[in-house]
Design an enzyme around this catalytic site. Structure first.
Site, PDB file in Angstrom:
ATOM      1  N   ARG A   2      -3.437   0.691   8.010  1.00 15.61           N
ATOM      2  CA  ARG A   2      -4.040  -0.215   7.037  1.00 15.61           C
ATOM      3  C   ARG A   2      -3.888  -1.651   7.498  1.00 15.61           C
ATOM      4  NH1 ARG A   2      -1.157   1.214   1.894  1.00 15.61           N
ATOM      5  NH2 ARG A   2      -0.374   3.204   2.613  1.00 15.61           N
ATOM      6  N   ARG A   6      -5.886  -5.826   2.851  1.00 11.90           N
ATOM      7  CA  ARG A   6      -6.200  -6.932   1.948  1.00 11.90           C
ATOM      8  C   ARG A   6      -5.602  -8.279   2.317  1.00 11.90           C
ATOM      9  NH1 ARG A   6      -4.017  -3.281  -2.612  1.00 11.90           N
ATOM     10  NH2 ARG A   6      -2.907  -2.692  -0.744  1.00 11.90           N
ATOM     11  N   ARG A  15     -14.802  -7.438   1.335  1.00 13.59           N
ATOM     12  CA  ARG A  15     -14.544  -6.559   0.189  1.00 13.59           C
ATOM     13  C   ARG A  15     -15.103  -7.097  -1.128  1.00 13.59           C
ATOM     14  NH1 ARG A  15     -13.262  -3.484  -2.259  1.00 13.59           N
ATOM     15  NH2 ARG A  15     -11.124  -2.838  -2.597  1.00 13.59           N
ATOM     16  N   ASP A  51     -10.513   6.151   5.883  1.00 10.00           N
ATOM     17  CA  ASP A  51      -9.377   6.524   5.033  1.00 10.00           C
ATOM     18  C   ASP A  51      -9.127   8.006   5.220  1.00 10.00           C
ATOM     19  OD1 ASP A  51      -7.638   5.213   2.744  1.00 10.00           O
ATOM     20  OD2 ASP A  51      -8.009   7.290   2.211  1.00 10.00           O
ATOM     21  N   TYR A 128      -2.212  14.833  -2.139  1.00  7.82           N
ATOM     22  CA  TYR A 128      -3.200  14.096  -2.953  1.00  7.82           C
ATOM     23  C   TYR A 128      -4.078  15.056  -3.746  1.00  7.82           C
ATOM     24  CZ  TYR A 128      -2.215   9.453  -1.104  1.00  7.82           C
ATOM     25  OH  TYR A 128      -1.619   8.260  -0.805  1.00  7.82           O
TER      26      TYR A 128
HETATM   27  O1  CP3 Z   1      -5.720  -0.428   9.375  1.00 12.11           O
HETATM   28  C1  CP3 Z   1      -6.646  -0.123   8.643  1.00 12.11           C
HETATM   29  O2  CP3 Z   1      -7.017  -0.836   7.726  1.00 12.11           O
HETATM   30  C2  CP3 Z   1      -7.328   1.149   8.990  1.00 12.11           C
HETATM   31  C3  CP3 Z   1      -7.929   1.874   7.915  1.00 12.11           C
HETATM   32  C4  CP3 Z   1      -7.065   2.761   7.040  1.00 12.11           C
HETATM   33  C5  CP3 Z   1      -7.230   2.814   5.621  1.00 12.11           C
HETATM   34  N1  CP3 Z   1      -6.500   3.850   5.146  1.00 12.11           N
HETATM   35  C6  CP3 Z   1      -8.126   1.949   4.818  1.00 12.11           C
HETATM   36  C7  CP3 Z   1      -7.600   1.533   3.489  1.00 12.11           C
HETATM   37  C8  CP3 Z   1      -6.133   3.723   7.383  1.00 12.11           C
HETATM   38  C9  CP3 Z   1      -5.548   4.040   8.748  1.00 12.11           C
HETATM   39  C10 CP3 Z   1      -5.772   4.416   6.172  1.00 12.11           C
HETATM   40  C11 CP3 Z   1      -4.882   5.589   6.164  1.00 12.11           C
HETATM   41  C12 CP3 Z   1      -4.353   6.042   4.876  1.00 12.11           C
HETATM   42  N2  CP3 Z   1      -4.946   6.032   3.644  1.00 12.11           N
HETATM   43  C13 CP3 Z   1      -3.101   6.665   4.754  1.00 12.11           C
HETATM   44  C14 CP3 Z   1      -2.161   6.972   5.894  1.00 12.11           C
HETATM   45  C15 CP3 Z   1      -1.458   5.760   6.369  1.00 12.11           C
HETATM   46  C16 CP3 Z   1      -0.393   5.235   5.444  1.00 12.11           C
HETATM   47  O3  CP3 Z   1      -0.467   4.054   5.166  1.00 12.11           O
HETATM   48  O4  CP3 Z   1       0.467   5.996   5.041  1.00 12.11           O
HETATM   49  C17 CP3 Z   1      -2.919   6.970   3.397  1.00 12.11           C
HETATM   50  C18 CP3 Z   1      -1.708   7.608   2.774  1.00 12.11           C
HETATM   51  C19 CP3 Z   1      -4.099   6.576   2.705  1.00 12.11           C
HETATM   52  C20 CP3 Z   1      -4.420   6.699   1.258  1.00 12.11           C
HETATM   53  C21 CP3 Z   1      -4.577   5.332   0.702  1.00 12.11           C
HETATM   54  N3  CP3 Z   1      -5.760   4.615   0.725  1.00 12.11           N
HETATM   55  C22 CP3 Z   1      -3.584   4.504   0.139  1.00 12.11           C
HETATM   56  C23 CP3 Z   1      -2.150   4.889  -0.109  1.00 12.11           C
HETATM   57  C24 CP3 Z   1      -4.194   3.260  -0.173  1.00 12.11           C
HETATM   58  C25 CP3 Z   1      -3.539   2.007  -0.667  1.00 12.11           C
HETATM   59  C26 CP3 Z   1      -3.637   1.772  -2.114  1.00 12.11           C
HETATM   60  C27 CP3 Z   1      -3.316   0.346  -2.432  1.00 12.11           C
HETATM   61  O5  CP3 Z   1      -4.249  -0.359  -2.812  1.00 12.11           O
HETATM   62  O6  CP3 Z   1      -2.149  -0.055  -2.281  1.00 12.11           O
HETATM   63  C28 CP3 Z   1      -5.545   3.367   0.205  1.00 12.11           C
HETATM   64  C29 CP3 Z   1      -6.559   2.300   0.101  1.00 12.11           C
HETATM   65  C30 CP3 Z   1      -6.893   1.675   1.398  1.00 12.11           C
HETATM   66  N4  CP3 Z   1      -7.303   2.403   2.474  1.00 12.11           N
HETATM   67  C31 CP3 Z   1      -6.900   0.282   1.714  1.00 12.11           C
HETATM   68  C32 CP3 Z   1      -7.382   0.194   3.034  1.00 12.11           C
HETATM   69  C33 CP3 Z   1      -7.648  -1.045   3.819  1.00 12.11           C
HETATM   70  C34 CP3 Z   1      -6.491  -0.891   0.822  1.00 12.11           C
HETATM   71  C35 CP3 Z   1      -7.343  -1.085  -0.347  1.00 12.11           C
HETATM   72  C36 CP3 Z   1      -8.706  -1.722  -0.157  1.00 12.11           C
HETATM   73  O7  CP3 Z   1      -8.982  -2.496   0.758  1.00 12.11           O
HETATM   74  O8  CP3 Z   1      -9.522  -1.454  -1.049  1.00 12.11           O
END
Ligand code: CP3
Length: 328
Positions: A2, A6, A15, A51, A128
């Site tokens: 991630r 943000r 976004r 994601d 999930y």
């Molecule tokens: O580096 C990157 O930004 C690459 C893209 C990426 C995302 N999700 C985009 C995202 C990657 C590699 C992921 C993997 C992911 N998603 C995991 C495994 C990695 C880890 O961090 O454990 C998991 C468990 C998820 C599920 C998920 N999606 C979570 C826990 C969240 C965060 C919720 C929050 O808002 O705190 C997301 C949302 C998400 N996926 C965001 C991004 C950039 C942030 C929210 C957004 O921009 O809307």
């Protein structure tokens, strides 16, 4: 991890107009976002902007990614019948946009940095699907695992098949490395991991054995699981910050590489503390080859991008010096 998230103003601006799924579904935009961290932070690798939930849509799972919460599943899976209702996943038909975005990101990076593809590990995806969203104790997941082992195995098998073909398709599309995210695996002890998870994750790594790309196996809270994760597979094990990196590496053996283990919260501190914690990690790994400096988990939204830029510069400087000493 991630890393494009943000905390980057450039990402936040995009976004404002697009939700996360529509960024993923637009290969041009997705390639732009995927390359952002390399361009802004000067990190040594890019990870595909996607994601872990994306491929599940192809299996007939309806979900949303809610801001500040994460994935939320419309109809959580709680019995054998809903496991059987999951359909086969076909990467070319179900997520063609991810594969196109990989090609475009590779072009955009133009050899400046390698590109990492990824997927969720069967356990983390299952958690999930069963919980319906993030969870503190994973009680529904464990209940299905203990009480309905046949349904559990079928769910894990279906996810394993799907993720194997997903990673194979990403490799074919051009990623330089792949990472299996078992983010929530630390809620299990090693006995349960070995019985309910290891055979499935191992099947993914075995299926990819003949491919030349390095494979990273990541989890958090894995102090009791390192040896088991190594047996499941991967060339690199990703660890969080809850274990000193030299202790983790000693247990894994220096025949494999390690990734981690700065606490992302350290980046909220002042620059002296960031440097001293980074220095400590570098001191602990010494000159042993095979350490990839990284955070132990995803970047926190309140992180100041300048702290990350400074950290990357510091680590580049320190490791360059180390290399020069070794060459002398
Ligand atoms: O580096 C990157 O930004 C690459 C893209 C990426 C995302 N999700 C985009 C995202 C990657 C590699 C992921 C993997 C992911 N998603 C995991 C495994 C990695 C880890 O961090 O454990 C998991 C468990 C998820 C599920 C998920 N999606 C979570 C826990 C969240 C965060 C919720 C929050 O808002 O705190 C997301 C949302 C998400 N996926 C965001 C991004 C950039 C942030 C929210 C957004 O921009 O809307």
């Amino acid at each position: 991890m991630r890393q494009a998230g943000r905390y980057l103003p450039e990402y936040r601006k995009i976004r404002e107009k697009h939700d996360i799924i529509s960024i993923c579904e637009d290969p041009e935009l997705c390639a732009k976002v995927s390359a952002l961290p390399v361009e802004v932070l000067n990190v040594d690798a890019a990870i595909m902007f996607a994601d872990i939930m994306l491929p599940l849509e192809g299996m007939n799972v309806e979900f949303e990614i809610k801001e500040g919460i994460g994935p939320v599943i419309k109809k959580p899976i709680r019995n054998a019948q809903s496991v059987r209702a999951l359909i086969d996943f076909d990467p070319k038909a179900d997520v063609p946009y991810v594969l196109s975005a990989i090609e475009l990101t590779k072009k955009r990076l133009d050899g400046r940095a390698p590109l990492i593809g990824f997927c969720g590990a069967p356990f983390t995806l299952a958690s999930y699907l069963i919980e319906g969203g993030p969870s503190r104790d994973f009680s529904n997941t464990k209940a299905l695992m203990y009480r309905e082992p046949k349904a559990w195995d079928l769910l894990m098998e279906k996810l394993t098949d799907a993720m194997t073909s997903y990673l194979q398709a990403q490799i074919q599309a051009g990623v330089d490395a792949v990472q299996l995210f078992d983010s929530w695996i630390g809620c299990l002890n090693s006995q349960d991991y070995d019985q309910y998870v290891l055979p499935h994750s191992r099947r993914i790594f075995r299926a990819l054995e003949s491919t030349a790309v390095p494979k990273i196996h990541f989890g958090t809270g894995t102090s009791d699981l390192l040896e088991s994760m190594k047996r499941a597979g991967g060339d690199v094990i990703g660890v969080d910050w809850r274990i000193p990196i030299d202790v983790a590496w000693q247990r894994l053996g220096h025949d494999m590489a390690i990734q981690g283990n700065l606490d992302p919260a350290v980046l909220l501190a002042d620059s002296d503390l960031v440097k001293s914690r980074a220095e400590n990690i570098l001191k602990r790994v010494g000159s042993t080859p095979g350490h990839i400096f990284n955070l132990g988990h995803g970047m926190l939204p309140d992180t100041n991008p300048q702290s990350v830029i400074d950290l990357v510069e510091f680590v580049h400087g320190a490791t360059q010096k180390r290399l020069e000493v070794q060459v002398k």
